[in-house]
Design a protein around this motif. Structure first.
Motif, PDB file in Angstrom:
ATOM      1  N   ALA A 173      -0.147   1.784   2.715  1.00 49.10           N
ATOM      2  CA  ALA A 173       0.901   2.596   3.406  1.00 49.10           C
ATOM      3  C   ALA A 173       1.930   1.675   3.956  1.00 49.10           C
ATOM      4  O   ALA A 173       1.716   0.892   4.908  1.00 49.10           O
ATOM      5  CB  ALA A 173       0.274   3.618   4.600  1.00 49.10           C
ATOM      6  N   PHE A 174       3.207   1.565   3.239  1.00 52.23           N
ATOM      7  CA  PHE A 174       4.361   0.997   3.895  1.00 52.23           C
ATOM      8  C   PHE A 174       5.154   1.976   4.658  1.00 52.23           C
ATOM      9  O   PHE A 174       5.468   2.865   4.440  1.00 52.23           O
ATOM     10  CB  PHE A 174       5.160   0.259   2.606  1.00 52.23           C
ATOM     11  N   ILE A 175       5.121   1.567   5.958  1.00 57.95           N
ATOM     12  CA  ILE A 175       5.448   2.074   6.976  1.00 57.95           C
ATOM     13  C   ILE A 175       6.974   1.858   7.652  1.00 57.95           C
ATOM     14  O   ILE A 175       7.008   0.684   8.064  1.00 57.95           O
ATOM     15  CB  ILE A 175       4.270   2.279   8.048  1.00 57.95           C
ATOM     16  N   TYR A 176       7.764   2.827   7.829  1.00 58.94           N
ATOM     17  CA  TYR A 176       9.083   2.361   8.358  1.00 58.94           C
ATOM     18  C   TYR A 176       9.322   3.227   9.529  1.00 58.94           C
ATOM     19  O   TYR A 176       9.685   4.247   9.740  1.00 58.94           O
ATOM     20  CB  TYR A 176      10.324   2.769   7.311  1.00 58.94           C
ATOM     21  N   LYS A 182       1.420  -6.531  -3.805  1.00 52.49           N
ATOM     22  CA  LYS A 182       1.751  -7.825  -3.583  1.00 52.49           C
ATOM     23  C   LYS A 182       3.198  -8.099  -3.533  1.00 52.49           C
ATOM     24  O   LYS A 182       3.611  -8.657  -2.661  1.00 52.49           O
ATOM     25  CB  LYS A 182       1.296  -8.480  -5.015  1.00 52.49           C
ATOM     26  N   ASP A 183       3.932  -7.175  -4.333  1.00 55.20           N
ATOM     27  CA  ASP A 183       5.306  -7.550  -4.454  1.00 55.20           C
ATOM     28  C   ASP A 183       5.963  -6.840  -3.123  1.00 55.20           C
ATOM     29  O   ASP A 183       6.903  -7.307  -2.561  1.00 55.20           O
ATOM     30  CB  ASP A 183       5.940  -6.540  -5.511  1.00 55.20           C
ATOM     31  N   GLY A 184       5.523  -5.984  -2.416  1.00 53.38           N
ATOM     32  CA  GLY A 184       5.769  -5.289  -1.463  1.00 53.38           C
ATOM     33  C   GLY A 184       5.551  -6.345  -0.129  1.00 53.38           C
ATOM     34  O   GLY A 184       6.578  -6.716   0.690  1.00 53.38           O
ATOM     35  N   TYR A 185       4.420  -7.049  -0.347  1.00 56.49           N
ATOM     36  CA  TYR A 185       4.001  -8.025   0.530  1.00 56.49           C
ATOM     37  C   TYR A 185       5.338  -9.118   0.473  1.00 56.49           C
ATOM     38  O   TYR A 185       5.940  -9.808   1.472  1.00 56.49           O
ATOM     39  CB  TYR A 185       2.748  -8.782   0.577  1.00 56.49           C
ATOM     40  N   VAL A 245       9.427  -2.382   9.883  1.00 51.30           N
ATOM     41  CA  VAL A 245       8.585  -2.536   8.526  1.00 51.30           C
ATOM     42  C   VAL A 245       7.049  -2.967   8.789  1.00 51.30           C
ATOM     43  O   VAL A 245       7.018  -4.079   9.349  1.00 51.30           O
ATOM     44  CB  VAL A 245       8.909  -3.044   7.169  1.00 51.30           C
ATOM     45  N   SER A 246       6.161  -2.305   8.520  1.00 48.19           N
ATOM     46  CA  SER A 246       4.646  -2.499   8.541  1.00 48.19           C
ATOM     47  C   SER A 246       3.912  -2.046   7.167  1.00 48.19           C
ATOM     48  O   SER A 246       4.601  -1.157   6.683  1.00 48.19           O
ATOM     49  CB  SER A 246       4.054  -1.789   9.575  1.00 48.19           C
ATOM     50  N   SER A 247       2.872  -2.753   7.031  1.00 51.77           N
ATOM     51  CA  SER A 247       1.872  -2.135   6.038  1.00 51.77           C
ATOM     52  C   SER A 247       0.656  -2.254   6.655  1.00 51.77           C
ATOM     53  O   SER A 247       0.018  -3.260   7.304  1.00 51.77           O
ATOM     54  CB  SER A 247       2.149  -3.455   4.921  1.00 51.77           C
ATOM     55  N   VAL A 248      -0.127  -1.146   6.304  1.00 50.19           N
ATOM     56  CA  VAL A 248      -1.622  -1.032   6.567  1.00 50.19           C
ATOM     57  C   VAL A 248      -2.376  -0.434   5.489  1.00 50.19           C
ATOM     58  O   VAL A 248      -1.716   0.693   4.765  1.00 50.19           O
ATOM     59  CB  VAL A 248      -1.792  -0.026   7.722  1.00 50.19           C
ATOM     60  N   GLY A 249      -3.460  -1.315   5.011  1.00 48.67           N
ATOM     61  CA  GLY A 249      -4.240  -0.416   3.950  1.00 48.67           C
ATOM     62  C   GLY A 249      -5.273  -1.244   3.337  1.00 48.67           C
ATOM     63  O   GLY A 249      -5.983  -1.652   4.386  1.00 48.67           O
ATOM     64  N   THR A 250      -5.558  -1.180   2.340  1.00 54.11           N
ATOM     65  CA  THR A 250      -6.989  -1.823   1.878  1.00 54.11           C
ATOM     66  C   THR A 250      -6.690  -3.253   1.240  1.00 54.11           C
ATOM     67  O   THR A 250      -7.809  -4.009   0.969  1.00 54.11           O
ATOM     68  CB  THR A 250      -7.783  -0.988   1.029  1.00 54.11           C
ATOM     69  N   ALA A 251      -5.371  -3.660   0.904  1.00 58.76           N
ATOM     70  CA  ALA A 251      -5.233  -4.786   0.073  1.00 58.76           C
ATOM     71  C   ALA A 251      -5.401  -6.132   1.115  1.00 58.76           C
ATOM     72  O   ALA A 251      -4.513  -6.168   1.970  1.00 58.76           O
ATOM     73  CB  ALA A 251      -3.956  -4.829  -0.424  1.00 58.76           C
ATOM     74  N   ASN A 252      -6.137  -7.196   1.009  1.00 57.46           N
ATOM     75  CA  ASN A 252      -6.027  -8.518   1.372  1.00 57.46           C
ATOM     76  C   ASN A 252      -4.918  -9.311   0.841  1.00 57.46           C
ATOM     77  O   ASN A 252      -4.287  -8.810  -0.027  1.00 57.46           O
ATOM     78  CB  ASN A 252      -7.263  -9.302   1.126  1.00 57.46           C
ATOM     79  N   LEU A 253      -4.585 -10.191   1.451  1.00 56.28           N
ATOM     80  CA  LEU A 253      -3.650 -11.243   1.059  1.00 56.28           C
ATOM     81  C   LEU A 253      -4.503 -12.213   0.169  1.00 56.28           C
ATOM     82  O   LEU A 253      -4.410 -13.409   0.588  1.00 56.28           O
ATOM     83  CB  LEU A 253      -3.106 -11.950   2.199  1.00 56.28           C
ATOM     84  N   ASP A 254      -4.910 -11.776  -0.911  1.00 53.45           N
ATOM     85  CA  ASP A 254      -5.512 -12.773  -1.712  1.00 53.45           C
ATOM     86  C   ASP A 254      -5.317 -12.139  -3.217  1.00 53.45           C
ATOM     87  O   ASP A 254      -4.955 -10.934  -3.542  1.00 53.45           O
ATOM     88  CB  ASP A 254      -6.832 -12.602  -1.351  1.00 53.45           C
ATOM     89  N   ILE A 255      -5.491 -13.177  -4.134  1.00 51.31           N
ATOM     90  CA  ILE A 255      -5.326 -12.896  -5.430  1.00 51.31           C
ATOM     91  C   ILE A 255      -6.018 -11.747  -6.023  1.00 51.31           C
ATOM     92  O   ILE A 255      -5.879 -10.969  -6.914  1.00 51.31           O
ATOM     93  CB  ILE A 255      -5.640 -14.244  -6.413  1.00 51.31           C
ATOM     94  N   ARG A 256      -7.263 -11.529  -5.780  1.00 50.76           N
ATOM     95  CA  ARG A 256      -8.173 -10.420  -6.007  1.00 50.76           C
ATOM     96  C   ARG A 256      -7.781  -9.055  -5.778  1.00 50.76           C
ATOM     97  O   ARG A 256      -7.536  -8.092  -6.737  1.00 50.76           O
ATOM     98  CB  ARG A 256      -9.735 -10.551  -5.409  1.00 50.76           C
ATOM     99  N   SER A 257      -7.163  -8.984  -4.557  1.00 48.97           N
ATOM    100  CA  SER A 257      -6.394  -7.645  -4.342  1.00 48.97           C
ATOM    101  C   SER A 257      -5.307  -7.544  -5.131  1.00 48.97           C
ATOM    102  O   SER A 257      -4.941  -6.338  -5.386  1.00 48.97           O
ATOM    103  CB  SER A 257      -6.147  -7.937  -2.479  1.00 48.97           C
TER     104      SER A 257
END
Length: 484
Positions: free
Chosen positions: A433-436, A321-324, A412-424
């Motif tokens: 994966a935060f990709i540079y 979340k902090d990364g987002y 910068v991009s992010s691909v993974g399993t976390a949704n943009l929601d409070i549960r994730s």
């Protein structure tokens, strides 16, 4: 007072004291978000019996510190590596050779110091957007395995693709290859024990994360392992949104085409996906780990920068979340988001508004078809204010959108399993994966733009015309957003 009245009074009195005690526990001991606390207090007092049972299933986390004490061992393991990397970053020679990464040094440092996520830059990344392509490449990689195959999924079903997957794993186990399969106890409820027997008899190991005590019923809704990772011989790893089930091949009558994003990875970053698997496996099986098992003899000439970031209820900081939040806050001209569930917390919600009002092109793509109605309507309730701030929303029309991707500017991009929601952000165990990389950013951006062809834009005018029934659904669902 007759017997019925006496019994009623006794039951009511006991419920009152139970609710009062639980309310004290909520306020004093659990230190939840104030909004969440007030919501639970309302549930407890307005629905004394149902609310109490619902809280036990969904809300309680009294045992969190005890259950996830294992996280401290992981942090200690990486402490020395973090110090070494900080010293490396201070090297003038290293900074000059890798100057493109240090434009985003604050994001790298956030993950390094907050999540102890080591920055690696000798990696190669292949993007996968189709379920058939994902399983084809994964099965080819598994068939070439010489030493070990480690698999971890949230959902794993005993359907056509699930059975084919288990057959391949059983075949490799019979060849003497080490096979470990870890499945979430709730997500794996449609994985039959009978279908696992051949793999076990061949020497493969199977474990469940927080398994249910009662067959087909799991009372622990929170703390689900939402990660989807596969590691083969330390040479290739897979990470992203696809689970194991026929719907991920677009074979569901309800959802049709399935749009998702996964990555196939080679290089140094595999070490840290491997370590996360070991930690999850240890928790599920109670088997001890031996040292920091992170070394991968897999040099790669490509220079794709990656940080593998894991987060969950055991994390001190909500790393993903902090990364987002950091990506949203740092964006200068472009921010593209794909998420099947869109329930931002206050910080993400404000960051999106500020980014858009600052002139950043903010676009959010969500599914047209809800698979969880309350979650869907809670998500749409956030759109109005964001639309007013200039954020553009699109609903994906060609099947179901399950991709979890953030694309910031050109690098910068992010691909993974976390949704943009409070549960994730708080309740699930996730990995991203935060990709540079300019190349990966361009490819993700191209795919995002291609998806526009299958989308319908939600305008503010259209949003304001929604029916009163929809508004009621949104209002009620939003009240529950902190626990969905």
């Amino acid at each position: 007072m007759n017997d019925f009245a006496s019994a009623y009074f006794l039951i009511f009195s006991n419920l009152f004291w139970i609710n009062l005690i639980l309310a004290v526990v909520l306020v004093i001991f659990e230190r939840k978000n104030p909004t969440s606390t007030w919501l639970w207090l309302m549930v407890l007092f307005f629905f004394p019996v149902v609310g109490f049972l619902f809280y036990l299933i969904v809300g309680q986390d009294l045992s969190k510190k005890k259950i996830f004490k294992i996280k401290a061992d992981e942090d200690d393991c990486f402490e020395e590596m973090v110090k070494e990397q900080e010293e490396l970053f201070n090297s003038k020679e290293f900074r000059e050779e890798n100057s493109e990464y240090f434009t985003y040094e604050d994001i790298i440092n956030l993950h390094l110091k907050g999540d102890k996520s080591i920055f690696t830059y000798q990696n190669d990344v292949e993007l996968i957007f189709d379920g058939h392509d994902k399983f084809k490449e994964l099965f080819e990689s598994i068939n070439k395995a010489k030493n070990y195959i480690y698999i971890e999924y949230y959902i794993f079903k005993s359907d056509h693709i699930g059975s084919e997957f288990l057959d391949i794993l059983t075949k490799k186990a019979n060849e003497g290859i080490e096979v470990k399969l870890l499945v979430d106890g709730m997500g794996g409820r449609k994985l039959s024990k009978k279908s696992l027997e051949p793999l076990k008899q061949a020497g493969g190991e199977v474990a469940f994360f927080f398994p249910s005590i009662i067959p087909f019923v799991n009372t622990r809704v929170n703390y689900r392992n939402h990660r989807k990772i596969c590691i083969i011989d330390g040479k290739e790893a897979f990470l992203g949104g696809f689970n194991v089930g026929d719907e991920y091949l677009g074979l569901s009558k309800k959802f049709g085409n399935w749009r998702d994003t996964h990555i196939k990875l080679k290089g140094e970053a595999i070490s840290f996906i491997l370590w996360q698997f070991f930690v999850d496996w240890r928790f599920a099986t109670k088997n001890e780990l031996k040292g920091c098992q992170t070394y991968i003899d897999n040099p790669n000439s490509s220079k794709t920068g990656i940080q593998i970031v894991s987060s969950g209820p055991d994390s001190k900081w909500p790393g993903i979340k902090d990364g987002y939040f950091k990506m949203i806050s740092n964006a200068k001209h472009k921010l593209y988001i794909e998420s099947p569930y869109f329930i931002p917390d206050d910080s993400i919600f404000e960051a999106l508004k500020i980014a858009s009002l600052s002139g950043v092109d903010v676009r959010v793509m969500v599914p047209n078809k809800p698979d969880h109605p309350f979650v869907y309507w809670a998500g749409t309730s956030y759109m109005g204010e964001l639309l007013e701030a200039g954020v553009k929303f699109y609903t994906y029309q060609k099947g179901f959108l399950h991709s979890k991707v953030l694309i910031m500017d050109d690098f910068v991009s992010s691909v993974g399993t976390a949704n943009l929601d409070i549960r994730s952000f708080k309740l699930n165990f996730e990995i991203n994966a935060f990709i540079y990389s300019k190349d990966i950013n361009e490819k993700l951006t191209k795919r995002f733009i291609d998806d526009f062809k299958n989308c319908k834009e939600i305008t503010l005018e259209e949003y304001n015309k929604r029916s009163n029934i929809i508004k009621i659904k949104e209002s009620f669902s939003r009240l529950l957003s902190s626990i969905l």
